[in-house]
Structure formats: structure tokens, C-alpha cells
Design a protein around this motif. Sequence first.
Motif, PDB file in Angstrom:
ATOM      1  N   LEU A  30     -16.116   2.406  35.005  1.00  0.00           N
ATOM      2  CA  LEU A  30     -15.301   2.469  33.789  1.00  0.00           C
ATOM      3  C   LEU A  30     -15.963   1.693  32.658  1.00  0.00           C
ATOM      4  N   VAL A  31     -16.511   0.527  32.977  1.00  0.00           N
ATOM      5  CA  VAL A  31     -17.212  -0.266  31.967  1.00  0.00           C
ATOM      6  C   VAL A  31     -18.375   0.546  31.396  1.00  0.00           C
ATOM      7  N   SER A  32     -19.083   1.257  32.270  1.00  0.00           N
ATOM      8  CA  SER A  32     -20.212   2.067  31.830  1.00  0.00           C
ATOM      9  C   SER A  32     -19.759   3.172  30.879  1.00  0.00           C
ATOM     10  N   ARG A  33     -18.648   3.796  31.171  1.00  0.00           N
ATOM     11  CA  ARG A  33     -18.175   4.883  30.316  1.00  0.00           C
ATOM     12  C   ARG A  33     -17.702   4.365  28.960  1.00  0.00           C
ATOM     13  N   ILE A  34     -17.013   3.226  28.964  1.00  0.00           N
ATOM     14  CA  ILE A  34     -16.448   2.705  27.722  1.00  0.00           C
ATOM     15  C   ILE A  34     -17.530   2.100  26.831  1.00  0.00           C
ATOM     16  N   THR A  35     -18.607   1.565  27.425  1.00  0.00           N
ATOM     17  CA  THR A  35     -19.640   0.911  26.624  1.00  0.00           C
ATOM     18  C   THR A  35     -20.900   1.770  26.516  1.00  0.00           C
ATOM     19  N   ASN A  36     -21.604   1.962  27.629  1.00  0.00           N
ATOM     20  CA  ASN A  36     -22.888   2.670  27.573  1.00  0.00           C
ATOM     21  C   ASN A  36     -22.752   4.106  27.080  1.00  0.00           C
ATOM     22  N   ASP A  37     -21.783   4.831  27.623  1.00  0.00           N
ATOM     23  CA  ASP A  37     -21.657   6.244  27.250  1.00  0.00           C
ATOM     24  C   ASP A  37     -21.226   6.419  25.795  1.00  0.00           C
ATOM     25  N   THR A  38     -20.282   5.595  25.337  1.00  0.00           N
ATOM     26  CA  THR A  38     -19.875   5.717  23.932  1.00  0.00           C
ATOM     27  C   THR A  38     -20.992   5.262  23.001  1.00  0.00           C
ATOM     28  N   GLU A  39     -21.809   4.296  23.431  1.00  0.00           N
ATOM     29  CA  GLU A  39     -22.953   3.878  22.620  1.00  0.00           C
ATOM     30  C   GLU A  39     -23.957   5.015  22.480  1.00  0.00           C
ATOM     31  N   THR A  40     -24.154   5.764  23.551  1.00  0.00           N
ATOM     32  CA  THR A  40     -25.055   6.916  23.487  1.00  0.00           C
ATOM     33  C   THR A  40     -24.497   7.984  22.557  1.00  0.00           C
ATOM     34  N   ILE A  41     -23.185   8.181  22.602  1.00  0.00           N
ATOM     35  CA  ILE A  41     -22.554   9.160  21.702  1.00  0.00           C
ATOM     36  C   ILE A  41     -22.729   8.720  20.245  1.00  0.00           C
ATOM     37  N   LYS A  42     -22.698   7.408  20.015  1.00  0.00           N
ATOM     38  CA  LYS A  42     -22.899   6.898  18.648  1.00  0.00           C
ATOM     39  C   LYS A  42     -24.234   7.362  18.090  1.00  0.00           C
ATOM     40  N   ARG A  62     -28.089  13.975  33.316  1.00  0.00           N
ATOM     41  CA  ARG A  62     -26.832  13.792  34.039  1.00  0.00           C
ATOM     42  C   ARG A  62     -27.040  12.851  35.233  1.00  0.00           C
ATOM     43  N   VAL A  63     -28.135  13.033  35.933  1.00  0.00           N
ATOM     44  CA  VAL A  63     -28.451  12.133  37.053  1.00  0.00           C
ATOM     45  C   VAL A  63     -28.683  10.712  36.542  1.00  0.00           C
ATOM     46  N   THR A  64     -29.353  10.583  35.404  1.00  0.00           N
ATOM     47  CA  THR A  64     -29.630   9.262  34.839  1.00  0.00           C
ATOM     48  C   THR A  64     -28.344   8.512  34.512  1.00  0.00           C
ATOM     49  N   ARG A  65     -27.383   9.201  33.892  1.00  0.00           N
ATOM     50  CA  ARG A  65     -26.123   8.541  33.524  1.00  0.00           C
ATOM     51  C   ARG A  65     -25.324   8.162  34.773  1.00  0.00           C
ATOM     52  N   VAL A  66     -25.353   9.034  35.787  1.00  0.00           N
ATOM     53  CA  VAL A  66     -24.639   8.732  37.032  1.00  0.00           C
ATOM     54  C   VAL A  66     -25.230   7.492  37.685  1.00  0.00           C
ATOM     55  N   LYS A  67     -26.552   7.416  37.742  1.00  0.00           N
ATOM     56  CA  LYS A  67     -27.201   6.266  38.369  1.00  0.00           C
ATOM     57  C   LYS A  67     -26.953   4.987  37.575  1.00  0.00           C
ATOM     58  N   LEU A  68     -26.911   5.087  36.263  1.00  0.00           N
ATOM     59  CA  LEU A  68     -26.594   3.912  35.447  1.00  0.00           C
ATOM     60  C   LEU A  68     -25.168   3.448  35.713  1.00  0.00           C
ATOM     61  N   SER A  69     -24.258   4.404  35.859  1.00  0.00           N
ATOM     62  CA  SER A  69     -22.872   4.061  36.185  1.00  0.00           C
ATOM     63  C   SER A  69     -22.788   3.372  37.543  1.00  0.00           C
ATOM     64  N   ILE A  99     -19.853   6.558   9.143  1.00  0.00           N
ATOM     65  CA  ILE A  99     -18.994   7.544   9.817  1.00  0.00           C
ATOM     66  C   ILE A  99     -19.147   7.421  11.332  1.00  0.00           C
ATOM     67  N   ALA A 100     -20.395   7.289  11.797  1.00  0.00           N
ATOM     68  CA  ALA A 100     -20.647   7.196  13.237  1.00  0.00           C
ATOM     69  C   ALA A 100     -19.983   5.967  13.841  1.00  0.00           C
ATOM     70  N   LEU A 101     -20.110   4.822  13.181  1.00  0.00           N
ATOM     71  CA  LEU A 101     -19.510   3.593  13.699  1.00  0.00           C
ATOM     72  C   LEU A 101     -17.990   3.699  13.733  1.00  0.00           C
ATOM     73  N   ASN A 102     -17.405   4.316  12.721  1.00  0.00           N
ATOM     74  CA  ASN A 102     -15.945   4.500  12.708  1.00  0.00           C
ATOM     75  C   ASN A 102     -15.495   5.435  13.826  1.00  0.00           C
ATOM     76  N   ILE A 103     -16.261   6.491  14.073  1.00  0.00           N
ATOM     77  CA  ILE A 103     -15.905   7.438  15.132  1.00  0.00           C
ATOM     78  C   ILE A 103     -15.994   6.765  16.499  1.00  0.00           C
ATOM     79  N   ILE A 104     -17.061   6.005  16.738  1.00  0.00           N
ATOM     80  CA  ILE A 104     -17.215   5.346  18.029  1.00  0.00           C
ATOM     81  C   ILE A 104     -16.142   4.291  18.226  1.00  0.00           C
ATOM     82  N   ARG A 155     -18.712  12.776  30.366  1.00  0.00           N
ATOM     83  CA  ARG A 155     -18.109  11.713  31.176  1.00  0.00           C
ATOM     84  C   ARG A 155     -16.936  11.060  30.441  1.00  0.00           C
ATOM     85  N   VAL A 156     -17.104  10.829  29.148  1.00  0.00           N
ATOM     86  CA  VAL A 156     -16.025  10.207  28.372  1.00  0.00           C
ATOM     87  C   VAL A 156     -14.833  11.139  28.259  1.00  0.00           C
TER      88      VAL A 156
END
Length: 597
Positions: free
Chosen positions: A128-140, A198-205, A96-101, A322-323
Motif C-alpha cells: 500500500l505504501v508503494s502504491r500511495i507513494t512510488n506509483d503516484t510519483e511515477t504518475i506525476k 509491470r514486473v518492475t512495479r510488482v517487484k518494487l512493491s 497542474i501535475a503537482l495539484n493532480i498528484i 495499480r492505483v
Amino acid sequence: MNEEKNTQFSGRGVMKRLLSYLKHFKWKATAAFLALIIATGADVLGPILMKIFIDDYLTPRRFPTEPLVLLGISFIGVYAVSAMFHYIQVISFQKIALNIIQMMRVQVFAKVQHLGLRFFDQTPGGSLVSRITNDTETIKDLYVTVLSTIVNSTIMMIGIFAGMFFLDVRLALICFILMPFLLLLMWAYRMLSSKVYRVTRVKLSQLNAKLNESLQGMAMIQAMRQQKRLRNEFGKINNDHKKALLKSVRLNSLMLRPAVYSVYLIGLIMILGYFGVQSFDSVVKIGVLYAFINYLDRFFDPINQIMQQLTIFQQAMVSAERVFGLLDDKRLAPVQESDANPKVSDGRIEFRDVTFSYDGKTDVLKHISFTANPGETVALVGHTGSGKSSIINLLMRFYPIHHGGIFIDGQPLTAFSDEELRKRIGLVLQDSFMFVGDVNDNIRLSHHEITDEQVQAAAEFVQADRFIKKLPGQYQEPVGERGSTFSSGQRQLLSFARTMALNPKVLVLDEATASVDTETEEAIQTALAKMRKGRTTIAIAHRLSTIQDADQILVLHRGEIVERGKHQELLQKGGLYFTMYQLQHGKGSGKAASVSP
């Protein structure tokens, strides 16, 4: 940084939106939750069976064969059921998680494609790359581990409390007193960790944005010896990211296992104290004591799991903000605003009193009005920043118009569909973009109605076939990222062929010969002459020698049309166009009448 400016959501709103994705898999989710409940029920039943064995058989030293065999089989069966259904629920939640992501990433990518250029002007590509890949991976991870763990642990705690009440109501109520402390601990951790993550995700972006910028401009970095500066900038962002991570490590080290273990010790003291006091008046049942201590261990095990998962949960909530901020961004590309669906038949272009600003404060175009009749060539000239490219951007409907209007064949630009505009208006940029694939794919793109014969005919029309046929693979020759294996002139000819394959009514040229070599320029000029014939052409020109035959030349200065006319007429006026012409031909100031083009 601008790319981090997005819609702020409440934690409840983010969670509700994340859970809404489950509705697409409601039957699979129901089955997974059912498997989880069965597995948890089996886990809760185990200590009760052990309590029965201790109090009813082991303590009184009664060992009847048949009941003990049945009890042993039940005990083994309970744990077998637990193992089997835990396996089923883990696999189900993972799917389910993989399908949602997968669904979420497609939604984000599709949204990015519909955002206007104003958005990309303000947002680094790395973000944008960070949001589409890293952030969605974290949501997974939220769906894979956090939700299942929280649900599993919650059901386990409810089951444990049920078992406690079954064994001893008063003792269960004493243990229940611990719940407010645990909930307060969870709330405090969530509030403190949200700011850190929140600071961590911003710095990664920002790291991704800086990395993307460096990779894109590596040739310039090496040529201008900027390696040290970029290393220092990257190092500073990386150090800030490390500091944010260390804060999260300190917070986790303090508020996860140590704090929970302290509450566990309090609970253990309360249970032992209860049984100690009870032993003064009556006999303590060892089975009940074993079951309660076992339940206490099992009760705090899910608490520990939940607290540890709160780390992932908080990261996922920040990533989801962010997403969703990207999905809800209102800076969309302009779209059709009419149901009329007119067609571009003649290609007559008209600008009527167009005023435009990118930021809403400074006008880069002021009261622009001109007409390009079918088959005519209108050239735009002027110094850098005069507004030439802005006119092209508005004609291509990359940005919305807030004052004035643009018309094609008498119809407002907003009345046309995207498909009609992109098919009938051919755009050739100064720097032609090539996609990974082969030559054939880069000319055809996704227009499957264009046959191989039409692709080759378009290439022959613009004289691109001369170098294509010399390639080892010819039309199947691989094209690398951005066409790096081709010269600028070859990329430009491929871009011409791509445009002509659609046979547009209007041709838009953004200085198509500015970055090509001298050898290729002659072929490109010949191709341009053939392409312009019979088509309305809007051309940006930096070299005035390339537009001397234009039907109308518009001279722009600071967003305004200050002169207009044909080449000879403008030279005779002795104005800005005359000055530009003199400068490009290496001549000093002189009277217009003396100039011989």
C-alpha cells in the motif's frame, strides 16, 4: 501475491481516466496548451525566416539594410517568444501535475481508510505504501514531462509538416511516408515494454512489503537470529527487481535512439536524393535545402523525445493500473444500510443465529446466539481459534454478516451510523495502539468536543493520572511511534482513558490484561471494574480468574457456543470450562464438585 491482484484496465481506459483529472484544472490546462502552441509556432517559424534570408539575400548577394535589420529583429523576436512561452508552459504543466498528484494521493489515502479489514488481511502494508507513494510519483512524471512532451512534439511535427508543405509539397509527401514506420516502432515498443514495467512495479512493491515487515518485526528478527534468512529473501526480490530493470535497459537501448536514428538516416537519404535528382534539371535552392534538413532534424528530435518519454509513459500506465485498481477495490468496510439513524440508548446486545466466514468457504462462527442485557458483562472464553475475536469483529462491524443478525437495542447493527457505533461502543484491544503526538492527543484523538478537563477526568477515572503526573511533560508528554517509550501497562491505561473519555454505552474488551506487568495489573483490574459498572460489557478472557464475576460466560469451541452460564455453574458441569480452569490453576483432573474457586 494477493496484493497485486487488482482490476485490469485497457491502455485507452487508463489514459482516459488519467486525462479526466485535467478537467479540474481546465482553464489552467488551456492556458498551458495555448502557451505551448505559441512556443511551437515560434520554433517552426525560425527555419522559414532563415530560408528567406539565404534564398532572398545571401545567395543573390543582396544586403539592403532595412529589410535585413527587420528580418534579424524578427528572427531574434521569434526565438525570444519561443523561450518565454516554453518557460510559461513548463511551469504551468508542473503546477497542474503537482495539484493532480496531490488530489490523487488524498483520494487513495481516503479510499484506504474506507476499505474493510478483509482487504488488509490480504494486502501487505508495504504494498500500500508503494502504491500511495512510488506509483503516484511515477504518475506525476506522466503529467509533468510525458504529456507536455507528447503534445509539444505532436504540435511541433504538425508545424514542421506544415512548413514542409509550404516549401515543397512533393518533398513533404516523401517525408510523410516515414510516419507509418515510426508509428509501428512506437506501438512495438509500447507492447514489449508494458510487460517489463509491470514486473518492475510488482517487484518494487514486494520490496517495500518485505522492508515494512522487517522493520515492524525487527525485535523478533534479532531475538530469533533471523537476519540471514531475511537478507536472503530481500536479496532474492531485489535481484528479481534488478533483472526486470536490466530487461528494460536492453529494450530501451535497442528500440529508442538506434531504431529512430535508422529511420532518420532513411529520411535524410530520401531528401538528399530528391535534391540530387532535382539538380540534374534545375538549380537547387540552398535555402530550401537548409530548411528541409533543419526541419528533418527538428522532426526527429520530437520523435526521439517521444520515444524516450515512452519509458516514463509505460511506467506511469502500469502504476496507474495499480492505483486505479486500489481506488476501485470493492472490499469496503461495512456501512450503514438504513436512513433511520437510531441511537444506542440502553446498550442491549443480541446475536441471532450468526454464522460467519472470512474466506466464504470455512465457517469460523456457527449459529451464534446470545443476549447481553444493559449493565451485564458477557465473557467469551475458549481456545485459540475458537471464534472469540470474530464475535468482537462482527459486533464492531469490521466485517459484513451474511447469515443471521446482530441487534443493539432491538435495531439491526446495519441501521446505525459509523459515528454512533464508534461513539457508543468503546473498544479496548490487547495491544493498545498509540499515535505520534502527546498524551493529551492520544486520549482525545480527534474528538474536539472533549475538553482538557474531560481528558484529565477520564485519566483519573482509570487511574492513568498516577503515572501521567510523574511524566516530565505530564499531559503534554510526547508520545513516539506506537508509544514505544511507555510500558505495555501504561499504554493500556491510556487506551482505557481514551475509551472512557467518550463515555460509551457498550464496552468491548479484548483481553485487556493479557500483556501487562503484575504491578500494573491491579490498577488495570480496578479500572476495568469501574469502567464496566453500568455498561454492557463484552469481554474476551484468556485468564478465567478475571471474569469470575461475569453475568454470563460463553464457552466457544470451533466456532460454536458449547457451554454457557456463570462461573460456578460451569464448574459444576465439569465440561470444557472446568477443564480450562483446572489447567490454568495447575490442577489435575477431578470432579467439578471438588473445585473451590
